[in-house]
Design a protein around this motif. Sequence first.
Motif, PDB file in Angstrom:
ATOM      1  N   THR A 271       0.675  -1.216   0.071  1.00 60.51           N
ATOM      2  CA  THR A 271       0.017   0.030  -0.067  1.00 60.51           C
ATOM      3  C   THR A 271       0.982   1.215   0.056  1.00 60.51           C
ATOM      4  O   THR A 271       1.980   1.124   0.242  1.00 60.51           O
ATOM      5  N   LEU A 272       0.324   2.619  -0.296  1.00 64.70           N
ATOM      6  CA  LEU A 272       1.062   3.747  -0.273  1.00 64.70           C
ATOM      7  C   LEU A 272       1.689   3.799   1.081  1.00 64.70           C
ATOM      8  O   LEU A 272       2.711   4.322   1.197  1.00 64.70           O
ATOM      9  N   ASP A 273       0.775   3.581   2.076  1.00 65.53           N
ATOM     10  CA  ASP A 273       1.229   3.654   3.409  1.00 65.53           C
ATOM     11  C   ASP A 273       2.522   2.824   3.858  1.00 65.53           C
ATOM     12  O   ASP A 273       3.449   3.246   4.612  1.00 65.53           O
ATOM     13  N   ASP A 274       2.349   1.596   3.530  1.00 69.05           N
ATOM     14  CA  ASP A 274       3.551   0.538   3.518  1.00 69.05           C
ATOM     15  C   ASP A 274       4.641   1.174   2.767  1.00 69.05           C
ATOM     16  O   ASP A 274       5.792   1.108   3.551  1.00 69.05           O
ATOM     17  N   LEU A 275       4.530   1.794   1.632  1.00 61.17           N
ATOM     18  CA  LEU A 275       5.836   2.194   1.012  1.00 61.17           C
ATOM     19  C   LEU A 275       6.467   3.449   1.803  1.00 61.17           C
ATOM     20  O   LEU A 275       7.626   3.398   1.726  1.00 61.17           O
ATOM     21  N   THR A 276       5.533   4.271   2.326  1.00 57.59           N
ATOM     22  CA  THR A 276       5.975   5.297   3.211  1.00 57.59           C
ATOM     23  C   THR A 276       6.717   4.961   4.393  1.00 57.59           C
ATOM     24  O   THR A 276       7.771   5.618   4.792  1.00 57.59           O
ATOM     25  N   LYS A 277       6.364   3.675   5.041  1.00 58.39           N
ATOM     26  CA  LYS A 277       6.805   3.239   6.263  1.00 58.39           C
ATOM     27  C   LYS A 277       8.194   2.423   6.300  1.00 58.39           C
ATOM     28  O   LYS A 277       8.644   2.297   7.026  1.00 58.39           O
TER      29      LYS A 277
END
Length: 84
Positions: A51-57
């Motif tokens: 997910t986009l959230d996973d990518l940023t984390k």
Amino acid sequence: MEYSNVSETTILNDKISDAQKSNTLPTIESPCIKVCKVAPDGKYCIGCYRTLDDLTKWSRASNQEKQQILDAAISRRKSLEAQS
């Protein structure tokens, strides 16, 4: 250590053993395959299924968090493949 004619499992076991001796574990590598494109619904990358959230984390995540992200991405990919 020389690794000619040694199985990949043996090499990995050696690396893990060395890491445990130094009290660190190998870093989980990114699943990025350089196909960075957001799915039409805007929820995940179609290359690695994070997910986009996973990518940023990812860059700040612990190995445990990275493994959770990878597990979710694999589950997401399998679910989407079953739907098509």
